[in-house]
Design an enzyme around this catalytic site. Structure first.
Site, PDB file in Angstrom:
ATOM      1  N   ASP A  75       0.872  -1.166   0.000  1.00 17.88           N
ATOM      2  CA  ASP A  75       0.000   0.000   0.000  1.00 17.88           C
ATOM      3  C   ASP A  75       0.914   1.222   0.000  1.00 17.88           C
ATOM      4  OD1 ASP A  75      -2.482   1.404   0.279  1.00 17.88           O
ATOM      5  OD2 ASP A  75      -1.926   1.796   2.357  1.00 17.88           O
TER       6      ASP A  75
HETATM    7  P1  ADP Z   1      -4.175   5.165  -0.200  1.00 14.62           P
HETATM    8  O1  ADP Z   1      -4.060   4.375   1.069  1.00 14.62           O
HETATM    9  O2  ADP Z   1      -3.444   4.533  -1.318  1.00 14.62           O
HETATM   10  O3  ADP Z   1      -3.835   6.605  -0.045  1.00 14.62           O
HETATM   11  P2  ADP Z   1      -7.076   5.525   0.087  1.00 14.62           P
HETATM   12  O4  ADP Z   1      -8.067   4.547  -0.423  1.00 14.62           O
HETATM   13  O5  ADP Z   1      -6.888   5.625   1.542  1.00 14.62           O
HETATM   14  O6  ADP Z   1      -5.705   5.151  -0.667  1.00 14.62           O
HETATM   15  O7  ADP Z   1      -7.436   6.975  -0.458  1.00 14.62           O
HETATM   16  C1  ADP Z   1      -7.604   7.201  -1.828  1.00 14.62           C
HETATM   17  C2  ADP Z   1      -7.805   8.659  -2.156  1.00 14.62           C
HETATM   18  O8  ADP Z   1      -9.100   9.099  -1.701  1.00 14.62           O
HETATM   19  C3  ADP Z   1      -6.839   9.597  -1.494  1.00 14.62           C
HETATM   20  O9  ADP Z   1      -5.652   9.720  -2.221  1.00 14.62           O
HETATM   21  C4  ADP Z   1      -7.650  10.909  -1.463  1.00 14.62           C
HETATM   22  O10 ADP Z   1      -7.551  11.552  -2.720  1.00 14.62           O
HETATM   23  C5  ADP Z   1      -9.056  10.433  -1.261  1.00 14.62           C
HETATM   24  N1  ADP Z   1      -9.472  10.485   0.150  1.00 14.62           N
HETATM   25  C6  ADP Z   1      -9.727   9.424   0.954  1.00 14.62           C
HETATM   26  N2  ADP Z   1     -10.094   9.805   2.184  1.00 14.62           N
HETATM   27  C7  ADP Z   1     -10.056  11.155   2.183  1.00 14.62           C
HETATM   28  C8  ADP Z   1     -10.333  12.178   3.162  1.00 14.62           C
HETATM   29  N3  ADP Z   1     -10.707  11.888   4.410  1.00 14.62           N
HETATM   30  N4  ADP Z   1     -10.185  13.453   2.780  1.00 14.62           N
HETATM   31  C9  ADP Z   1      -9.799  13.770   1.530  1.00 14.62           C
HETATM   32  N5  ADP Z   1      -9.538  12.885   0.579  1.00 14.62           N
HETATM   33  C10 ADP Z   1      -9.660  11.595   0.875  1.00 14.62           C
HETATM   34 MG    MG Z   2      -3.781   3.440   2.982  1.00 12.96          MG
END
Ligand code: ADP
Ligand code: MG
Length: 319
Positions: A13
């Protein structure tokens, strides 16, 4: 160990695993309001989220004395962002995908700013309603200092595929991939897409390990042949789902783990074949009555000693 010994692909990840998972706010661009007001809205939106991006923004707002608004109906939109109702209007904070989903009007000005920031390897949070984009904020995460070296070590140990999985945009993914020694990446993934990516790697004939912190990747950890959770920053879900937990909270020990497991597996096989062979020889020698008592003792106790000595070679394996 048996599982770790046969792994030939590892999926990581991005956020919190390859990177620190503690991004810093880098740019704030308000469109229809002041910077203060934009920060106040995004602070309110992110207050209830546990995502690393949310924590960063809340921390930044608190540090700068930004007032919190009254928000209602908070909602997490997995892998995309968050939403809440503020002053009777539904505000969203998240990535491009989220704003495409709600059919917001993203003019070329907004799109150009987003693309520019993403090209610099930053993660962009768009803030606005269905009818208006209030502004954008970008955050940048730093790659863990141990990441590149650990991945290099894994490559040397013979792990062929080092793959990055991320929910983040293509631009950021590309930048991070380049700096971390991964040889393949999948970007803009939702949690279920991460599961599909693991399955795809398995279908290509790989035994796949997945390393993650449990934020949006617990299903992928469970699907992989060997789930590895980040101990320090990881979530409880991750640690319960995983087969291995890295207590040091970085990837430094991973090459050693894989190397040791591979070697252990080889030695176990050697020892089993050796023991069987010696026993077989001793048994065969009984028939022409050539087996003396001494030979029988040696083939039994002697073999045991050799097997133990062979296994002790594992102690010599260093990073
Ligand atoms: P990773 O762990 O690879 O970063 P996530 O699934 O956690 O992937 O998040 C994917 C994308 O969703 C982030 O890069 C962001 O653009 C958006 N995102 C997720 N949660 C939030 C949040 N709480 N606030 C703003 N953007 C978010
Ligand atoms: Mg993550």
């Amino acid at each position: 160990m048996e599982k770790a010994g046969v792994i030939n692909a590892i999926a990581f990840d991005k956020t919190g695993t390859l990177t620190e998972g503690k991004p810093k706010v880098s740019e704030i661009t308000p469109f229809t309001t002041t910077e203060q007001e934009l920060l106040s809205i995004v602070y309110t939106l992110e207050e209830y989220s546990t995502h690393p991006i949310a924590k960063t923004i809340v921390h930044y707002a608190k540090e700068h004395g930004i007032p919190l608004k009254i928000g209602e109906a908070f909602k997490n939109i997995t892998g995309k962002g968050v939403q809440a109702s503020i002053d009777g209007e539904i505000y969203y904070g998240g990535n491009l995908k989220l704003f495409e989903d709600i059919h917001a009007d993203l003019n070329h000005h907004v799109k150009a700013s987003v693309k520019k920031m993403q090209g610099e390897g930053k993660t962009v949070i768009i803030i606005g309603t269905e009818s208006e984009i209030t502004g954008i904020i970008s955050v940048a995460d730093t790659i863990r200092t141990t990441t590149a070296k650990a991945l290099e070590g894994l490559k040397r140990t013979g792990v062929k595929q080092l793959v990055m999985l991320t929910g983040d945009n293509e631009g950021t993914a590309k930048m991070i991939a380049k700096d971390t020694n991964v040889n393949r990446y999948f970007s803009e993934l939702l949690p279920e897409d991460k599961v599909d990516a693991i399955k795809q790697l398995q279908n290509e004939g790989n035994k796949v390990a997945m390393v993650g912190d449990g934020i949006n990747d617990a299903p992928a950890l469970a699907t992989s042949d060997l789930g590895i959770a980040m101990g320090g920053a990881g979530t409880d879900t991750a640690m319960e789902t995983a087969d291995i937990v890295l207590m040091a909270d970085n990837l430094e020990k991973l090459p050693h783990t894989v190397k040791l497991s591979r070697k252990a597996l080889t030695i176990i096989k050697q020892n089993i074949w050796f023991s069987l062979l010696i026993k077989l020889v001793a048994l065969t020698l009984i028939i022409p009555e050539w087996l003396t008592l001494w030979m029988a003792v040696l083939s039994d106790t002697g073999a045991a000693v050799i097997v133990i000595l062979n296994a002790l070679r594992l102690l010599k394996i260093k990073d």
